[in-house]
Design a protein around this motif. Structure first.
Motif, PDB file in Angstrom:
ATOM      1  N   VAL A   1      -4.493   6.405   1.794  1.00 39.38           N
ATOM      2  CA  VAL A   1      -3.786   5.159   1.493  1.00 39.38           C
ATOM      3  C   VAL A   1      -4.319   4.619   0.174  1.00 39.38           C
ATOM      4  O   VAL A   1      -5.538   4.526  -0.018  1.00 39.38           O
ATOM      5  CB  VAL A   1      -3.997   4.115   2.615  1.00 39.38           C
ATOM      6  N   ARG A   2      -3.397   4.289  -0.749  1.00 33.70           N
ATOM      7  CA  ARG A   2      -3.791   3.621  -1.995  1.00 33.70           C
ATOM      8  C   ARG A   2      -3.449   2.146  -1.846  1.00 33.70           C
ATOM      9  O   ARG A   2      -2.301   1.777  -1.649  1.00 33.70           O
ATOM     10  CB  ARG A   2      -3.053   4.208  -3.192  1.00 33.70           C
ATOM     11  N   ASP A   3      -4.480   1.298  -1.962  1.00 34.57           N
ATOM     12  CA  ASP A   3      -4.261  -0.125  -1.767  1.00 34.57           C
ATOM     13  C   ASP A   3      -3.720  -0.784  -3.036  1.00 34.57           C
ATOM     14  O   ASP A   3      -3.447  -0.125  -4.037  1.00 34.57           O
ATOM     15  CB  ASP A   3      -5.539  -0.811  -1.275  1.00 34.57           C
TER      16      ASP A   3
ATOM     17  N   ASN B   1       0.839  -1.196   0.000  1.00 30.46           N
ATOM     18  CA  ASN B   1       0.000   0.000   0.000  1.00 30.46           C
ATOM     19  C   ASN B   1       0.875   1.248   0.000  1.00 30.46           C
ATOM     20  O   ASN B   1       1.914   1.286   0.658  1.00 30.46           O
ATOM     21  CB  ASN B   1      -0.909   0.033   1.232  1.00 30.46           C
TER      22      ASN B   1
ATOM     23  N   ARG C   1       1.249   5.089   1.071  1.00 28.26           N
ATOM     24  CA  ARG C   1       0.688   6.019   2.046  1.00 28.26           C
ATOM     25  C   ARG C   1       1.034   7.451   1.654  1.00 28.26           C
ATOM     26  O   ARG C   1       2.144   7.730   1.222  1.00 28.26           O
ATOM     27  CB  ARG C   1       1.219   5.725   3.439  1.00 28.26           C
TER      28      ARG C   1
END
Length: 150
Positions: free
Chosen positions: A53-55, A35, A37
């Motif tokens: 947050v990009r998963d 992920n 951040r």
């Protein structure tokens, strides 16, 4: 239209995330278990605890609340500089002419002066220039291989 867009930051290998709906700016803070951040750009000045947050699937999740006003002026500056940077990469126009064209394209007061982004424009142009040959053989190879010289 995507809500979040990623732009290159002012420092080498830095990424800036812009929230076009909420008018916020985020700086990449690190990677944890795949992920990515991001934290608010006002973290150091105002101790803002908001984060994104990009998963692994590319979906953004916002956390926390901002404790300051929106970053609208900074966002307009980022988009202005990014447009100038991209224009310098793709054309052979003089840097000051790129700046004047950007002023016509983005109405309103100028987000920055030419002296502030001149080095950025030159750096973007330098990225696309071919290497300098050191021998006549390399020069001949460069002339034949680079489409700019054909």
């Amino acid at each position: 239209m995507d809500r979040y867009i990623e732009l290159t930051g002012a420092r080498r290998n830095s990424i800036v995330l812009i929230d076009r709906v909420g008018q916020w700016i985020w700086h990449r803070n690190g990677f944890v278990a795949g992920n990515t951040r991001y934290r608010c750009s006002s973290y150091t000045e105002r101790r803002c605890r908001a984060s994104v947050v990009r998963d692994l699937h590319g979906i953004y999740h916002a956390h926390g609340h901002h404790n300051h006003e929106i970053h609208q002026a900074l966002i307009s500056r980022h988009t202005f500089v990014e447009w100038c940077r991209e224009r310098a990469r793709t054309t052979n126009i003089r840097p000051h002419a790129i700046y004047l064209e950007a002023l016509r394209r983005f109405p309103g007061p100028p987000p920055c002066q030419f002296q502030e982004i001149r080095a950025t424009i030159y750096r973007a142009r330098r990225e696309t220039n071919p290497r300098i040959p050191v021998s006549p053989e390399e020069f001949a190879e460069l002339i034949e291989s680079v489409p700019r010289y054909k």
